[in-house]
Enzyme design. Structure first.
Site, PDB file in Angstrom:
ATOM      1  N   GLN A 254      -1.012  -5.785  -1.922  1.00  0.00           N
ATOM      2  CA  GLN A 254      -1.677  -4.657  -0.719  1.00  0.00           C
ATOM      3  C   GLN A 254      -0.334  -3.790  -0.806  1.00  0.00           C
ATOM      4  O   GLN A 254      -0.597  -2.353  -0.858  1.00  0.00           O
ATOM      5  CB  GLN A 254      -1.890  -5.086   0.355  1.00  0.00           C
ATOM      6  CG  GLN A 254      -3.186  -5.847   0.504  1.00  0.00           C
ATOM      7  CD  GLN A 254      -4.229  -5.127  -0.008  1.00  0.00           C
ATOM      8  OE1 GLN A 254      -4.542  -4.208   0.382  1.00  0.00           O
ATOM      9  NE2 GLN A 254      -4.688  -5.489  -1.306  1.00  0.00           N
ATOM     10  N   HIS A 257      -0.301  -0.630  -3.169  1.00  0.00           N
ATOM     11  CA  HIS A 257      -1.211   0.361  -3.096  1.00  0.00           C
ATOM     12  C   HIS A 257      -0.492   1.841  -2.655  1.00  0.00           C
ATOM     13  O   HIS A 257      -1.222   3.159  -3.163  1.00  0.00           O
ATOM     14  CB  HIS A 257      -2.388   0.201  -2.093  1.00  0.00           C
ATOM     15  CG  HIS A 257      -3.453  -0.245  -2.149  1.00  0.00           C
ATOM     16  ND1 HIS A 257      -4.343   0.055  -3.316  1.00  0.00           N
ATOM     17  CD2 HIS A 257      -3.980  -1.554  -2.178  1.00  0.00           C
ATOM     18  CE1 HIS A 257      -5.497  -0.778  -3.451  1.00  0.00           C
ATOM     19  NE2 HIS A 257      -5.456  -1.663  -2.585  1.00  0.00           N
ATOM     20  N   GLU A 322      -6.583  -5.079   8.517  1.00  0.00           N
ATOM     21  CA  GLU A 322      -7.703  -4.748   7.434  1.00  0.00           C
ATOM     22  C   GLU A 322      -8.088  -6.181   6.576  1.00  0.00           C
ATOM     23  O   GLU A 322      -9.376  -6.546   6.625  1.00  0.00           O
ATOM     24  CB  GLU A 322      -7.414  -3.652   6.596  1.00  0.00           C
ATOM     25  CG  GLU A 322      -8.267  -3.153   5.526  1.00  0.00           C
ATOM     26  CD  GLU A 322      -7.796  -2.395   4.660  1.00  0.00           C
ATOM     27  OE1 GLU A 322      -8.473  -1.743   3.772  1.00  0.00           O
ATOM     28  OE2 GLU A 322      -6.509  -2.394   4.386  1.00  0.00           O
ATOM     29  N   HIS A 323      -7.241  -6.605   5.980  1.00  0.00           N
ATOM     30  CA  HIS A 323      -7.209  -7.898   5.405  1.00  0.00           C
ATOM     31  C   HIS A 323      -6.532  -8.952   5.768  1.00  0.00           C
ATOM     32  O   HIS A 323      -5.330  -8.981   6.342  1.00  0.00           O
ATOM     33  CB  HIS A 323      -6.922  -7.904   3.937  1.00  0.00           C
ATOM     34  CG  HIS A 323      -7.596  -6.486   2.955  1.00  0.00           C
ATOM     35  ND1 HIS A 323      -6.833  -5.324   3.029  1.00  0.00           N
ATOM     36  CD2 HIS A 323      -8.732  -6.416   2.510  1.00  0.00           C
ATOM     37  CE1 HIS A 323      -7.568  -4.606   2.257  1.00  0.00           C
ATOM     38  NE2 HIS A 323      -8.652  -5.099   1.903  1.00  0.00           N
TER      39      HIS A 323
END
Length: 430
Positions: A254, A257, A322-323
């Site tokens: 992540q 990103h 989010e995750h």
């Protein structure tokens, strides 16, 4: 990646809504597109994307879609098709049906479910191209029954050759054939207000940069939007049964990103924290996007120490990530305690990219702590509901005076009289 006690770390992260200059720029772009249509799109495309397009050249042709297949590996076509099958199967289980309920007094109450007529999908093309986002936006809309799906994407995601061919192939595999080479705030404005080339839509979905996010906020109300997405987030709660290499790799998945992406590990073990810290440093050094991931880890990466799994779950619920990956002994035993998370990944083999690309659930997930009150994109995002009321004479005669009582308590005599005139005609009141 620093290690701190959870109680010493501020879990709040300020939501980014852009600078005054960015907001003003977006307002100007949206207003110009609303007023000038295609002319503004062509001007802004040349200014911001460095691509000069001729009038009438905004729409991607069927020949370009076919040619894109020649520029991608057959293995990619196979992979994207397989992912589409899984995504469609998952979202098909979310589909709602209209219903009607006949009451004993002859009244009928119900709800009609209808798909939106036209949906716009934004596919970004800044730091990377994301063909998987095409599937995640388009397929739930198709399952909902949306008849018109239009896609916009910046004109040079593939460099000098134009739109990235992987994006075009993903669109074709998903069944999208109306695609426009326009990006940024100007694309959002075009979807909302329409231009000579682009018919306006009912809803806009898809992630983008800060200008796209601000433009979506600017046009909300004229059209619906999915959300105003922030930088990507991952939080992992792990104990020392986890593999530090796995955890580090998932944190970096992540972090790569965006420089503003956040990667947080919560653990009960100081030794495990140190092992993960070393792994992150070692893996980061070999990561192709190490500059972006390194900035993310430096500014928004942290390892939080807690005294128990239960305390760690409390931290996660406050973060509302989010995750969220739960890599502990017996993760299913703790699932019911997780209240706030966009997507929950259980066990060492449920790596976050499994959800990003292939498992089936949507990867467009609430960020900035909004998982406290919102959900991933799903079929419900592409439907609208109409209530149905057929009230029988018997029901009105039985309940009319009660309705009048409520109306008059609110000072709305006209409401009460609309009922009273019917009751009087039926001899129910003097």
């Amino acid at each position: 990646m620093r290690i701190v006690a959870a109680q010493d770390y501020d879990l709040r992260r300020e939501v980014e809504y852009g600078s005054p200059e960015q907001n003003e720029a977006v307002k100007h772009i949206v207003a110009a597109v609303k007023q000038e249509g295609d002319a503004a799109l062509l001007r802004f495309t040349e200014k911001f994307d460095g691509t000069k397009l001729e009038a009438g050249a905004l729409r991607v042709t069927q020949e370009e879609l076919k040619a894109a297949y020649e520029r991608v590996e057959p293995s990619f076509v196979t992979a994207i098709a397989a992912a589409a099958v899984n995504i469609r199967a998952f979202h098909s289980r979310q589909k709602r049906n209209s219903w009607m309920d006949v009451q004993p007094d002859g009244s009928l109450l119900g709800q009609i479910i209808r798909p939106l007529k036209r949906v716009g999908v934004y596919v970004p093309g800044g730091k990377a191209a994301y063909p998987s986002s095409v599937l995640m936006n388009v397929i739930p809309a198709q399952v909902a029954g949306v008849p018109e799906i239009v896609m916009v994407t910046p004109p040079a995601t593939g460099g000098q050759e134009g739109i990235d061919p992987y994006i075009l192939v993903a669109a074709a595999e998903a069944g999208v054939n109306e695609i426009y080479r326009v990006g940024g705030a100007q694309a959002i404005a075009a979807l909302a207000y329409g231009t000579e080339s682009i018919t306006p839509v009912d809803k806009i979905c898809g992630p983008g940069n800060i200008y796209v996010a601000l433009a979506k906020r600017e046009v909300y109300g004229v059209v619906d939007i999915d959300s105003i997405a922030g930088p990507s987030e991952i939080a992992i709660l792990a104990d020392d049964v986890a593999d530090p290499a796995y955890v580090a790799a998932d944190l970096l998945s992540q972090a790569e990103h965006d420089e503003m992406a956040s990667a947080i590990l919560v653990t009960t073990s100081p030794d495990f924290a140190k092992a993960c810290q070393r792994e992150v440093e070692q893996q980061l050094a070999e990561l192709p996007r190490k500059v972006i991931a390194g900035a993310s880890i430096e500014n928004y990466g942290v390892i939080l120490l807690v005294n128990s799994i239960e305390e760690g779950i409390d931290v996660i619920n406050r973060l509302a990530p989010e995750h969220f990956e739960l890599i502990v002994e017996n993760p299913m035993g703790y699932l019911g305690m997780i209240q706030n998370a966009g997507a929950i990944f259980l066990g060492p083999y449920s790596s976050e990219p499994v959800g990003d690309y292939f498992a089936g659930p949507n990867h467009i997930i609430p960020t900035n702590g909004t998982a406290r009150f919102s959900s991933p994109v799903d079929v419900d995002d592409f439907i609208k509901k109409s209530s149905v009321i057929y009230y029988s004479k018997q029901a009105l005669l039985e309940n009319g005076e009660t309705i009048m009582e409520l109306a008059r308590k609110e000072g709305l005599e006209g409401h009460a009289r609309a009922i009273e005139i019917r009751l009087r005609k039926e001899g129910k009141v003097e």
